[in-house]
Scaffold this motif. Structure first.
Motif, short mmCIF file in Angstrom:
data_model
loop_
_atom_site.label_atom_id
_atom_site.label_comp_id
_atom_site.label_asym_id
_atom_site.label_seq_id
_atom_site.Cartn_x
_atom_site.Cartn_y
_atom_site.Cartn_z
N UNK A 196 7.62 1.12 7.37
CA UNK A 196 6.71 1.19 6.25
C UNK A 196 5.54 0.25 6.52
N UNK A 197 4.32 0.66 6.14
CA UNK A 197 3.14 -0.13 6.49
C UNK A 197 3.27 -1.60 6.12
N UNK A 198 3.79 -1.90 4.92
CA UNK A 198 3.88 -3.30 4.53
C UNK A 198 4.75 -4.08 5.51
N UNK A 199 5.86 -3.47 5.91
CA UNK A 199 6.77 -4.18 6.81
C UNK A 199 6.15 -4.37 8.19
N UNK A 244 -5.85 -2.95 -0.46
CA UNK A 244 -4.53 -3.40 -0.05
C UNK A 244 -4.59 -4.86 0.32
N UNK A 291 -2.95 -1.56 6.00
CA UNK A 291 -2.06 -0.77 5.16
C UNK A 291 -1.62 0.46 5.92
N UNK A 327 3.07 2.36 -1.92
CA UNK A 327 4.48 2.29 -2.29
C UNK A 327 4.61 1.79 -3.72
N UNK A 384 0.82 -1.21 0.00
CA UNK A 384 0.00 0.00 0.00
C UNK A 384 0.85 1.26 0.00
N UNK A 421 7.06 -0.14 -4.38
CA UNK A 421 7.84 -1.35 -4.21
C UNK A 421 7.16 -2.60 -4.80
#
Lengths: 680, 680
Positions: free
Chosen positions: B530-533, A670, B456, A322, A320, A324
């Motif tokens: 970071x939200x994903x991490x 997400x 997210x 990003x 979400x 990446x």
């Protein structure tokens, strides 16, 4: 609490391959180079007749290459290389599992039985044609009603001095030979296991060479041949059923290395005790079980390679907010599935390599060392169990890790799953084999021939079981040193301390075994108990001891394998993989370690954290770890590995173009907003 | 510590069947009586074309019986009975799983989408032909590159006011529709999910009715149809691939219940928010996921019936020194495999029955209750996960429990295994669905539409997650009473105390969830993350919370089911089965309970003993428990169930004759002296 070793550096997979290839590196390299083509790759969607025809033809081709003869005597063109013959089979298992089983039946079981149980006269007469596949044959042991209890087979073979022949007979349907490879279509002869009776006396199970089809392929008189029909997998193997209605067998067709019948019916053997003779005969056939374990390992490696490579390109949800790229291998839960399985696969590889080596040395020793042979059989049983259950679990998770693609035949995983499924129950049912391992632990191989009714007479157990002194595997000095170096208080030791890990598994084995022994003794001492009930009441405990034993053996083999690794980067990586194997094994049985005060709750929680840290550390090396298996690309035969990178690239480019045009579909969903496509 | 309830008495399986049949008993009985013949039984060893032809013909026959129309509106000849339609599919799954999936695609997915997403005009035009199978259709949602992330599908459908038509287009290969049932052979039309674009603006995913083949079966212009080819199983289902090269779709083929495009291209919808609209549309399709869970349950029941009946006649080793018959079901370790699986199957049956009932009521309520719909979706997801993973595990163990016989196609287990394998990843990948369940727990369904990027924006999670107040299922008053009645100190409470069991699972759910929330909050509060991490680091913890939730829901449903049981003997038996489900569930996660001080080591050991006691107690009732599934014998189609009792009888008689003649083979080998027949 966790020590922080130096960060891992990139490793050339070839350095790992060298270590994995081990003592029979030449056999492995030869198979990759000479057979590593699409010709030996699996074929999908065949009908059973098509598969049988192809695999029979391929078996003939394989015979012509001479690569199947390693295990036979030099004098017939072989190499007297038992280890090499098992590794050859293991290599075939990377390619086509039907071919591997067909080859295993012809040269391992049928040929192996003639070689091990027959004498020179029979070798001269049959081995050359067996090796060339001019004489396809069967290994007819299992009966419909008797899978595991081979000593109680019901087929009889009765000698008649008047005619100087045997009368081979199937007394009822439960005694027919079943699941017999090469029987339904190709077999011309069979090694038939039956109760030998001569001069009115039973002499136990012996093996007889029996023609089952004539030159034209028609069943011989008195022989009824059935077809087991379609199976879950292994469609290229023609499994069938054999029944004998008073079939006449010439006297010289008894494979008579361990027991002879004279013309007048007199029975002789160098091994007086019938049970001991039976186990000696079967002990010479251990190669089959070792081959199945190794082949399960090969199939597991292929499945993991497919899942890891797919997971390295496949995206699921966008990270979400990003840009990446997130591929499925980046997800913690995906790593939790694949990486411990990969670590266990490495561990089992080293244990299998050590087993093959030991088997080679024991079988090649000339003089039979009964203790060494017992221990070899136990080890072979334990690793067959570990390898085949690990294969079933891991291929399943690899299949699921590939989603819908994993269900399509073109992506190999269905064949791997279907073909290996039977491994958990053939060459010995895994549960029954675990019991065999447990028995070895309880009796310590002592007196193994004299008192084989072990647990049956529980009183015997109470008196005879050894103290739980564990035998060490290879690298025993190193391992003892590591274990001895661990300080007394566990809580001060890093979870990645190898000595602590070794000691944890060793301690569990001793304790579980000791507990089982105590319960058996107590049960046996209770008046009025019946032996079966005493044993049955403790059965789950006893099998847990066997499992704990196997885990310990496997970890020790991994440690020995690392010790043989010269390249420093490869060694560091293997060491981290070994940490993951050890810690995830302990984590999986955390309940036991907590229940028995071997882990404090705090340390148990730290263990979960340590496993997760290892996943993060090993994530960048997943691809290296599967590349090191060095499976020829042509053998993989997996459509999605060829197509998916291109597709993902096209999708990424398309999305970039949309973004540039300001027309990308909105991205507010997400990883948490999950709605999945329904079933088809 | 374990209380000693009165010993169990024999139970008439019919009494259990009555309880299991539940609210849709009439549908179940009708299927058994009217379809319970060999005609609907699975066929083994077919080629893919043969299987497809048979299953297509059978689907047509099934349509003619009218038994597939329950879920459709009365006005078209249906019964407005959503629950009944799902139970019908569940019944087909006892017979042939290809037929079940084919029917599910035609009437559940394709017909269901037209019904749920279309309007009267479309219903009038298509439902009659869909119901009669005159118009075979597809549900074209999944794309090769997008399985789980449906909201990001790449297929586009762009409206052109000039021609008043849509342009349906597949932009690249990753966007082709894949795994689509009915596509490769039979489908004439498809409901295609694509990004709707009109007047230059994306409006999110919508469904379009698209002809894909003409009267002669040739692909329509611009439509490319591929074949997914052979699969692991479900050979009778023609899964395929669809690509669209600027295919023209008339304006009235948009299924426009939730979003309309006027002739001039103006877009209208009663649901302004695009994401909310998307989830509302998908929410109407929940039946498919419920059907898959139920069907997995049916397949599991068949597998257990085969394994239990086989294990009741099959002998392995003789009990040493006794005349007693020992069959494999008498072994503790065999019971350890089959009985907890059987208990879980009962538990899941009751949970599934409750889910179907709730689904029926929510879908039939007329007015959409968004909270109820969210909760239904979460429950459907959770039970789909539990049912399908349980099926995969249990069918595997049943297959292994039958040894070599379990590998032969004629004994049904290979088909059960191969056909159900895809259930764990279709209708939503199980891991992704667990995440959906977890999300529901974290947000408490509040604000579910407004802030769907939940984890997210981890900050959001930190603020919004509800306190962990658990919702009760059916029989909530009873369950609360049981839980409240448990005294404070666990160690004084019997392990078989239902209140204690309920509280244990409830307590674990709260604690695991609370821990995950704490870690998410902490991660989100850490600068630079970071939200994903943040999410990924806690992913395994979060999924454990979802799993704990499912276990609790299932136990509560079992308790509610027992409460509905009138027959005292049946009730007592179910209560003991429920104990086994609860205690083996707790035992399987013993590590957690010990780590968190919920079990003392002493009590953890007692738990193992209590499970073993239950195995002994339930052993005599194994057959009753599988007979209660009331699977028509013709549907089982399992050769060994018909043959094995006779074989064992013949073997026993033969042995008795030998004993009488004093010629029995010696019996000094026992359960411990194991040598198994090698592989074939």
């Amino acid at each position: 609490m966790t020590s922080t070793p130096a960060p891992l550096t990139p490793v050339d997979p070839a350095r790992l391959t060298e270590v994995l290839d081990g003592r029979w590196a030449q056999v492995r390299r030869d198979a990759r180079e000479q057979l590593g083509s699409a010709r030996y790759a699996p074929v999908y969607g065949e009908s059973m007749p098509q598969a049988r025809e192809r695999v029979t033809a391929l078996t003939r081709e394989l015979a012509a290459t001479g690569r199947v003869s390693l295990g036979f005597p030099r004098k017939y063109g072989g190499a007297d290389d038992a280890g090499g013959s098992v590794v050859s089979v293991e290599m075939l298992a990377f390619a086509d599992l039907s071919l591997m089983v067909k080859a295993g039946v012809q040269w391992g079981l049928f040929g192996g039985a003639v070689q091990a149980l027959g004498t020179k006269r029979q070798h001269d007469a049959y081995l050359p044609d067996i090796m060339s596949f001019a004489l396809p044959g069967c290994f007819a042991m299992t009966e419909t009603g008797h899978g595991s209890d081979v000593q109680q087979l019901r087929t009889t073979c009765t000698y008649d001095p008047a005619t100087q022949t045997f009368d081979l007979h199937t007394p009822h349907e439960a005694a027919r030979k079943d699941y017999i490879g090469n029987a339904a279509q190709d077999g011309r002869m069979a090694v038939v296991f039956a109760q030998l009776v001569t001069l009115g006396e039973g002499r136990g199970v012996h093996a007889f060479l029996v023609p089952i089809r004539d030159e034209d392929g028609a069943p011989m008189p008195g022989v009824t041949i059935g077809d087991d029909g379609p199976k879950a997998g292994l469609l290229g193997v023609d499994n069938g059923r054999l029944s004998f209605d008073h079939v006449t067998v010439p006297r010289d067709m008894l494979l008579d290395r361990y027991g002879q019948v004279a013309a007048d019916g007199t029975y002789t053997s160098t091994i007086a005790n019938e049970t001991r003779r039976f186990f000696t005969m079967l002990g010479t056939l251990v190669r089959g079980r070792v081959s199945v374990g190794g082949s399960a390992g090969s199939a597991t490696k292929v499945a993991l390679e497919i899942a890891v490579r797919y997971g390295d390109v496949r995206r699921q949800f966008a990270a979400p907010g990003e840009d990446r790229e997130v591929v499925v291998n980046d997800y913690r839960v995906h790593q939790r599935k694949l990486l411990p399985a990969l670590a266990t696969t490495y561990a089992l590889h080293f244990a299998q390599e050590e087993l093959v080596s030991r088997m080679h040395d024991v079988l090649g020793a000339g003089e039979v060392d009964e203790a060494a042979q017992r221990e070899l059989e136990s080890r072979a049983a334990g690793l067959k169990v570990a390898n085949t259950w690990h294969a079933t679990r891991t291929i399943q998770l690899a299949r699921e890790a590939c989603g819908g693609a994993g269900y399509l035949a073109e992506n190999r995983l269905p064949a791997l799953k279907a073909d290996t499924d039977v491994f958990t129950t053939f060459e010995g049912d895994n549960t029954v084999l675990l019991q065999l391992v447990a028995k070895g632990l309880l009796t310590g191989y002592r007196d193994a021939f004299g008192s084989l009714d072990g647990w049956g007479r529980a009183q015997f157990v109470a008196e005879q079981v050894r103290e739980t002194v564990l035998e060490r595997t290879a690298a025993r000095a190193l391992i003892q040193r590591l274990v001895d170096a661990v300080p007394g208080r566990d809580d001060d030791v890093a979870l990645t301390d190898r000595g602590w890990q070794l000691r944890a598994l060793e301690d569990r084995e001793k304790h579980v075994l000791g507990g089982a022994i105590k319960r058996l003794r107590k049960g046996a001492a209770t008046p009025g108990t019946r032996p079966f009930d005493v044993f049955n009441d403790v059965q789950d405990h006893v099998l847990a001891a066997a499992q704990a034993h196997i885990d310990r053996i496997v970890l020790e083999a991994f440690v020995a394998g690392i010790e043989r690794t010269a390249d420093p980067a490869a060694r560091a990586l293997l060491s981290r993989v070994c940490d993951l194997y050890a810690l995830s094994t302990i984590e999986a049985d955390k309940g036991w370690f907590l229940e028995h005060g071997r882990l404090t709750p705090t340390r148990a929680k730290a263990l979960t954290g340590a496993v997760n840290d290892l996943l993060g550390e090993l994530r960048p090396h997943m691809r290296t770890l599967v590349d090191a298996f060095a499976v020829p690309e042509a053998w993989l035969n997996c459509a999605v590995l060829a197509e998916e990178p291109g597709r993902q690239q096209a999708m990424a480019e398309h999305d970039a173009a949309l973004r540039a045009a300001g027309a990308e579909p909105q991205q507010d969903a997400t990883a948490t907003d999950l709605q999945m496509a329904p079933a088809q």
